[in-house]
Write an enzyme that holds these catalytic residues in place. Structure first.
Site, PDB file in Angstrom:
ATOM      1  N   CYS A 338       0.972  -1.337   0.032  1.00 21.34           N
ATOM      2  CA  CYS A 338      -0.125  -0.001   0.032  1.00 21.34           C
ATOM      3  C   CYS A 338       0.828   1.331  -0.181  1.00 21.34           C
ATOM      4  CB  CYS A 338      -1.021   0.021   1.084  1.00 21.34           C
ATOM      5  SG  CYS A 338      -0.666  -0.886   2.459  1.00 21.34           S
ATOM      6  N   ARG A 367       8.028 -10.288   5.884  1.00 16.72           N
ATOM      7  CA  ARG A 367       7.867  -9.715   7.101  1.00 16.72           C
ATOM      8  C   ARG A 367       8.470 -10.781   8.262  1.00 16.72           C
ATOM      9  NH1 ARG A 367       1.214  -8.775   6.621  1.00 16.72           N
ATOM     10  NH2 ARG A 367       1.434  -7.189   4.772  1.00 16.72           N
ATOM     11  N   GLN A 385       0.810 -11.643  -2.165  1.00 14.69           N
ATOM     12  CA  GLN A 385      -0.563 -11.783  -1.885  1.00 14.69           C
ATOM     13  C   GLN A 385      -1.211 -11.350  -3.489  1.00 14.69           C
ATOM     14  OE1 GLN A 385      -0.555  -8.329   0.937  1.00 14.69           O
ATOM     15  NE2 GLN A 385      -1.927  -9.744   2.151  1.00 14.69           N
ATOM     16  N   ASP A 387      -3.039  -8.765  -4.154  1.00 12.01           N
ATOM     17  CA  ASP A 387      -3.267  -7.770  -3.351  1.00 12.01           C
ATOM     18  C   ASP A 387      -3.770  -6.637  -4.431  1.00 12.01           C
ATOM     19  OD1 ASP A 387      -3.209  -5.866  -0.999  1.00 12.01           O
ATOM     20  OD2 ASP A 387      -1.290  -5.648  -1.324  1.00 12.01           O
ATOM     21  N   HIS A 389      -5.039  -2.374  -4.643  1.00  8.03           N
ATOM     22  CA  HIS A 389      -5.627  -0.956  -3.863  1.00  8.03           C
ATOM     23  C   HIS A 389      -6.686  -0.307  -4.951  1.00  8.03           C
ATOM     24  CE1 HIS A 389      -2.255  -2.065  -1.653  1.00  8.03           C
ATOM     25  NE2 HIS A 389      -2.920  -1.754  -0.606  1.00  8.03           N
ATOM     26  N   LYS A 469     -12.698  -3.431   8.287  1.00  8.47           N
ATOM     27  CA  LYS A 469     -12.654  -4.547   7.118  1.00  8.47           C
ATOM     28  C   LYS A 469     -13.612  -5.504   7.006  1.00  8.47           C
ATOM     29  CE  LYS A 469      -9.171  -7.043   9.595  1.00  8.47           C
ATOM     30  NZ  LYS A 469      -7.609  -7.466   9.757  1.00  8.47           N
ATOM     31  N   HIS A 515      -8.386  -1.341   0.525  1.00  5.44           N
ATOM     32  CA  HIS A 515      -7.289  -2.572   0.160  1.00  5.44           C
ATOM     33  C   HIS A 515      -8.102  -3.882   0.126  1.00  5.44           C
ATOM     34  CE1 HIS A 515      -4.055  -0.311   2.716  1.00  5.44           C
ATOM     35  NE2 HIS A 515      -5.252   0.329   2.860  1.00  5.44           N
TER      36      HIS A 515
END
Length: 646
Positions: A338, A367, A385, A387, A389, A469, A515
């Site tokens: 992000c 991470r 991911q 992922d 946005h 979320k 997200h």
RNA sequence: GCCGACGUAGCUCAGCUGGUAGAGCAGCUCACUCGUAAUGAGCAGGUCGUCCGUUCAAAUCGGAUCGUCGGCUCCA
């Protein structure tokens, strides 16, 4: 005394005196039911048998046949375990039990030494003799003061603290069986003998109220059933789950390798890569239709971007940092996409006409997860991911959420995963942005979920630090719940990055940001999917889709021809021409979870056919022409079908 | 990170109270050329996670460390 009317599930009604107990209702219905009764159910909630009824109620008697009967049995087993521990370790203090796991119960104790496996055996034996003693469970209502005096006299400090947690106006009840007494709201079985069989599973350390600075406790897990037979069946299921363990299956199927040289970072083998890439390609193929475009941002960033996003402060210890080549340059390894996406958005001017902008990225993220949280491939330090946005006008949020749910449904249907449950997670203790924005965003999410026709559970305080979320929880074949898809409103980052777009009115506005991920972490998804399917992947995802089996060496050239024809249309086909019996090679193909085998012998060579055999089928299908097979399988792949042949 | 358990061949595991390792499967070789979940015979494979210590002697006992597992906590 006034009477009360009890309505039973079959519609019959009974008239009783007010204050009659659930057990008395069962007795009125029949002595057999009274003996078998474990609890009552009023309006979906379990109530203790000894609980007095008031007012007219619809009541159902719960016995061992009812799945909820198991809950009552296991909850009662907690007390029996605590009793057994107190008998064997009189200095132990009891904390509390909990049995909201599926088919498992637990109880925490404050003891001097951790329990050893031998201790567990002794405790289990003691429990068996308590069951044999068959003491009755009794329910008693106490005043707060009486309860406090009781637990103080017993030296149960932790209990006093638990007592203080009970809300002011709640009724305080204790349950006794034999000499053991515990603060509890029930419900419980009538007598210990109704707990047919117990088994202690494991012990572990924990903290009082989960607080690391508080006293260390020892937790024991166990399970209990109405009968030995059911317990045995349950232990068998645990064994089955162990066989499906993705760590085992992943090695057996040659998908990935985990290694002490890179803790929490999978090595994907070729077959694992097929699975991984097939999933990515699947999502990528959907993106154009749902209006996403893929981008790629750097792996390493100067720390400034994470300072702007707020991750630097919140997740500093959970990221990898090092010094760059320039004096004082601090670089961070990307742990989330992000900040990069926000920054990229900020580098050009945007008009409302471009919105929504939906940017997707599959980059690897790193991470520094705490060592104790690592778990096979489902919880790792290196992952990717699906992922994305979404930057949009605030009014567009509901539409985006709806579109996301449509995409999620499409993905999970194709993958053969059904029964998603939605939940909205609300503002946590640490958060960015304004509470009023949070309230607004939470309301929008709940309305969108309900608007999409889902019922919506609330998880209070479970939101991300930048916004609430929605999560889609999936229950696998073993009954375990996993959070998969998630979409989150970000109330913090657009402001922190100063994101703007030119609106219809010619003025600058701050875009809303979402997200979202459908599969979530690919490694975690693959782990869950392996356990759910047991490695029996749908045809389109299988690393090896087809295995041609020539019966004798003279059939091998034809088998290779067929393989080549399949490979040329994108089917992952191989030939097993080892000098083993056909039965051996079929067994091997089954173990490798290959969806389709093709037997090729004299008959097939002569007629230009193949004899297909589906995974797990007891008998072969009728022979079909090689050409028909090739086009059928090409189609099965194009349509991502679960089975190679209908 | 915390609590507990565990770490022996590619995999699954055996190895009692200390006397320098064993099975099945997988692998390789040979024979067999086979019709829908295990053909037979042979061969090879391990400095017992790592490091320190105790001992005449350590896979076995003690300590440390790394990793894994079960929990706790965490999950952008």
């Amino acid at each position: 005394m006034s009477g009360l009317t009890v309505t039973l599930p079959d519609g019959k009604t009974l008239e009783l005196e007010s204050g009659a107990t659930v057990l008395e209702v069962a007795e009125r219905i029949g002595p057999g039911l009274a003996r078998a009764a474990l609890a009552g159910r009023i309006g979906g909630k379990l109530v203790d048998l000894r609980q007095p009824l008031s007012g007219d109620v619809e009541l159902e008697i719960v016995t061992a046949r009812d799945p909820a009967g198991g809950e009552v049995i296991r909850h009662s087993a907690e007390h029996v375990m605590a009793d057994a521990v107190k008998r064997l370790f009189p200095s132990a203090q009891v904390d509390a039990g909990r049995s909201d796991h599926a088919e498992k119960f637990q109880y925490d104790f404050l003891v001097d030494e951790p329990f050893t496996p031998e201790d567990l055996e002794r405790i289990e034996k003691e429990m068996d003799s308590i069951l044999a003693e068959d003491a009755r469970f009794e329910r008693q209502v106490l005043s707060r003061q009486e309860a406090a005096d009781l637990f103080r006299s017993m030296g149960e400090e932790l209990k006093l603290s638990r007592l203080a947690d009970i809300p002011e106006d709640d009724v305080i009840t204790v349950f006794r069986h034999g000499d053991f007494v515990d603060l509890c709201r029930g419900p419980h079985v009538q007598h210990a003998g109704q707990i047919g069989a117990v088994k202690l599973l494991e012990s572990s350390g924990t903290y009082f109220r989960g607080d690391e600075s508080g006293p260390k406790l020892q937790r024991i897990y166990g399970t209990a059933f109405a009968s030995r037979k059911e317990l045995k069946a349950h232990l068998h299921r645990i064994e089955e789950a162990r066989k499906r363990d993705h760590r085992r299956v992943g090695v057996e199927l040659g998908l990935f390798h985990m290694d002490a040289l890179a803790p929490g970072s999978p090595f994907y083998l070729p077959k694992g890569m097929v699975l991984y890439n097939s999933l990515v390609r699947f999502i990528q193929d959907l993106y154009p239709r749902y209006g996403y475009r893929e981008i790629q941002t750097p792996q390493l960033f100067r720390s400034d971007v994470f300072k702007t996003s707020g991750h630097y402060e919140k997740f500093h210890d959970d990221m990898y940092w090092f010094e760059g080549s320039d004096e004082g340059e601090e670089l961070g390894v990307k742990a989330m996409n992000c900040p990069g996406h926000c920054h990229l958005f900020s580098t050009t001017k945007h008009s409302y006409r471009e919105l929504p902008i939906r940017w997707a990225e599959f980059s690897r993220l790193h991470r520094n997860e705490r060592s104790g949280t690592l778990n096979g491939i489902t919880r790792v330090r290196s992952f990717a991911q699906d992922d994305a946005h979404i930057f949009c006008e605030p009014e567009q949020i509901p539409e985006e959420i709806e579109s996301f749910f449509r995409m999620t449904s499409e993905v999970y249907t194709t993958l053969g995963l059904e029964g998603l449950e939605m939940a909205v997670s609300t503002r946590p203790e640490k958060f960015l942005g304004e509470p009023s924005d949070w309230d607004q965003a939470e309301k929008t999410l709940i309305a969108s979920v309900e608007g999409a026709g889902f019922s919506c559970r609330i998880k209070p305080g479970d939101g991300a630090f930048y916004g609430p979320k929605v999560e889609a929880d999936f229950r696998d074949v073993l009954g375990r719940a996993w959070t998969l898809a998630t979409i989150q409103v970000d109330v913090g980052m657009p402001g922190r990055f100063g994101l703007r777009y030119v609106g219809r009115d010619g003025e600058l506005h701050q875009p809303a940001m979402l997200h979202r991920a459908v599969l979530g972490s690919l490694e975690r998804f693959i782990g869950i999917y392996i356990e759910h399917t047991g490695g029996d992947f749908p045809f389109w995802l299988s690393p090896i889709q087809v295995l041609a089996l020539p019966i004798a060496d003279r059939h091998a050239p034809r088998a290779r021809e067929i393989r080549a024809a399949l490979v040329s249309v994108g089917v992952r086909a191989e030939v097993d021409d080892r000098s083993e019996t056909l039965g051996f090679r079929i067994r091997d193909a089954e173990k490798q979870k290959i969806p389709l085998t093709l037997v090729i012998g004299d008959e097939e060579v002569e007629r230009g056919t193949v004899s297909p055999r589906l995974r797990k089928s007891k008998q072969a299908m009728d022979a079909m022409s090689a050409e028909a097979l090739v086009s059928a399988l090409r189609e099965a792949n194009a349509e991502r079908r679960p089975k190679p042949l209908a």
